[in-house]
Design a protein around this motif. Structure first.
Motif, PDB file in Angstrom:
ATOM      1  N   MET A   1       0.846  -1.170   0.000  1.00 18.42           N
ATOM      2  CA  MET A   1       0.000   0.000   0.000  1.00 18.42           C
ATOM      3  C   MET A   1       0.879   1.215   0.000  1.00 18.42           C
ATOM      4  N   ARG A  71      -1.538  -4.692  12.878  1.00 19.05           N
ATOM      5  CA  ARG A  71      -2.427  -5.619  12.168  1.00 19.05           C
ATOM      6  C   ARG A  71      -1.736  -6.955  11.897  1.00 19.05           C
ATOM      7  N   PHE A  74      -2.064  -8.968  14.997  1.00 18.53           N
ATOM      8  CA  PHE A  74      -3.444  -9.443  15.138  1.00 18.53           C
ATOM      9  C   PHE A  74      -3.704 -10.643  14.219  1.00 18.53           C
ATOM     10  N   HIS A 177     -13.933  -9.786   8.772  1.00 19.11           N
ATOM     11  CA  HIS A 177     -14.029  -9.039   7.518  1.00 19.11           C
ATOM     12  C   HIS A 177     -14.988  -7.877   7.696  1.00 19.11           C
ATOM     13  N   PHE A 189     -14.226 -14.040  18.074  1.00 18.20           N
ATOM     14  CA  PHE A 189     -13.381 -13.626  19.201  1.00 18.20           C
ATOM     15  C   PHE A 189     -13.503 -14.620  20.348  1.00 18.20           C
ATOM     16  N   ALA A 205      -7.914  -0.280  17.727  1.00 22.41           N
ATOM     17  CA  ALA A 205      -6.669  -0.226  16.946  1.00 22.41           C
ATOM     18  C   ALA A 205      -6.902   0.516  15.638  1.00 22.41           C
ATOM     19  N   HIS A 206      -8.156   0.566  15.191  1.00 24.21           N
ATOM     20  CA  HIS A 206      -8.488   1.332  13.986  1.00 24.21           C
ATOM     21  C   HIS A 206      -8.437   2.841  14.246  1.00 24.21           C
ATOM     22  N   GLY A 209      -4.143   3.999  10.970  1.00 24.80           N
ATOM     23  CA  GLY A 209      -4.066   3.085   9.838  1.00 24.80           C
ATOM     24  C   GLY A 209      -5.102   3.353   8.772  1.00 24.80           C
ATOM     25  N   THR A 283     -18.396  -2.879   9.864  1.00 25.83           N
ATOM     26  CA  THR A 283     -18.219  -3.467  11.193  1.00 25.83           C
ATOM     27  C   THR A 283     -17.922  -2.401  12.249  1.00 25.83           C
TER      28      THR A 283
END
Ligand code: HEM
Ligand code: NAG
Ligand code: NAG
Length: 340
Positions: A1, A71, A74, A177, A189, A205-206, A209, A283
């Motif tokens: 990316m 990530r 994770f 996803h 989870f 965590a989002h 990023g 999500t």
């Protein structure tokens, strides 16, 4: 990316239903009592300093390595446990794809892998054959969280690297996803021994990023087959995202920051944004809409210290998932992308 390829803005969320197949692996019963903070106190006392040197130097020139490494950790933990299995590269002529090559891991940029390899090389010079790649990844993720403005917490160590065969097919059913339902996420989870609280807090965590358009483009034009955008998205964000992410065609390399307000700082703005319809993935948005998770979103939005504390302890639990010890299932690799 490539970050230069763009960084537009804002929000997201998304769509459609789900995607976990039923065969998620229940790794929560694997024992992890042997992880300790001072595991390498005798064998590699300089370990944390070496990793911190590599991560902090790198962060100055390449801050995007922070979210990418978090990530990476994770995805390593959720597929066959925190055992460095994601780091294994494809061997020429070998059968079977490694995790790294799976569709779901294709988005993880090469520089995340490279920084782990670099830290490992420096650790090997001081303490050869002692420290697992899985532990180095856990330490690097913690360092980057802190470097980006997040909490600092002690990392327990003692994971061995996995020596199982490449298993790209295990990635899809074990990774969330953007089109997963909250029910699916809770099940996934819990199959890792993680709670509803862990699900919500780790989604924080989002706060840093990026995501590619394909993960939320369905929210922008044809949400759940309505031919309309997702009504639960702020109209200005919608406009801005549409400019960057056309319905068809468009640059597949384009990425959008998750956190529309403070994209580079690890803080609780992610949760505040969810309340303002500024979530990017479906999500993310659902965490605020679902009555089971909404109170947690509100709590973290209102209290950064609570977010940091809960996040730190959830990262410890994430780091326990499916850890391995001993020569039967484990190894201590010399380089992270190859088995011994
Ligand atoms: C709860 C369900 C989750 C879903 C559906 C999800 C999904 C995604 C997706 C689709 C992306 C974008 C990838 C790309 O386009 O390059 C992403 C990025 C990211 N995810 Fe998640 N994720 C979830 C949970 C988590 C958790 C628990 C963590 C870590 C504790 C995490 C950390 C990240 C980070 C840091 C990024 C940014 C990566 C980068 O900028 O290179 N995610 N996630
Ligand atoms: C959900 O998203 C994944 C990729 O992120 C895709 O492979 C899958 O087909 C999607 N599932 C549904 C039901 O749309
Ligand atoms: C996974 O195993 C743990 C421990 O045995 C159990 O408590 C949990 O309910 C299991 N999760 C699933 C989804 O089967």
């Amino acid at each position: 990316m490539s970050l230069s390829s763009s960084i537009l803005i804002l929000l997201f969320s998304t769509t459609i239903t789900t995607c976990l197949s039923s065969e998620t692996v229940n790794t929560s019963m694997v024992h992890h009592r042997f992880l300790t903070v001072d595991y390498y106190a005798k064998t590699c006392p300089q370990l944390e300093q070496i990793v911190a040197f590599v991560t902090s130097q790198n962060f100055k020139v390449s801050p995007a390595t922070a979210p990418a490494t978090i990530r990476l950790f994770f995805h390593d933990c959720f597929v066959q446990g925190c055992d460095g299995s994601i780091l294994i590269s494809m061997k020429p002529g070998s059968m079977g794809l490694p995790e790294k090559e799976s569709e779901d891991n294709q988005d993880i940029p090469a520089y995340a892998y490279q920084i782990i390899e670099k830290a490992k090389a420096m650790v090997e010079m001081k303490c050869p054959g002692v420290v697992s790649c899985a532990d180095i990844l856990a330490l690097a993720a913690r360092d980057y969280i802190h470097l980006a403005g997040g909490p600092y917490y002690a990392v327990k160590k003692g994971r061995w690297d996995g020596k199982q065969k490449p298993m790209a097919s295990l990635v899809y059913p074990n990774i969330p996803h953007a089109n997963s339902t909250i029910d699916n996420l809770i099940k996934l989870f819990s199959s890792k021994g993680l709670t509803l609280n862990d699900l919500v807090v780790l989604s924080g965590a989002h706060s840093i990023g990026y995501a590619h358009c394909k993960h939320f483009v369905n929210r922008l034009y044809n949400f759940k087959g309505t031919n309309k955008p997702d009504p639960d998205m702020d109209p200005r964000q919608l406009k801005s995202l549409r400019m960057t992410c056309p319905q068809h065609g468009g640059n597949v390399g384009v990425v959008i920051p998750f956190d529309a307000t403070t994209p580079f700082s690890f803080d609780n703005a992610y949760f505040q944004n969810l309340q303002a319809k500024l979530g990017l993935l479906a999500t993310d948005k659902e965490l605020f809409l679902d009555p089971r998770t909404r109170p947690l979103v509100q709590a973290f939005a209102n209290d950064k210290n609570k977010f940091f504390q809960d996040f730190s302890s959830a990262m410890e639990r994430l780091g326990n998932v499916g850890v391995k010890r001993g020569k039967k299932h484990g190894e201590i690799r010399r380089v992270c992308n190859m088995h011994l």
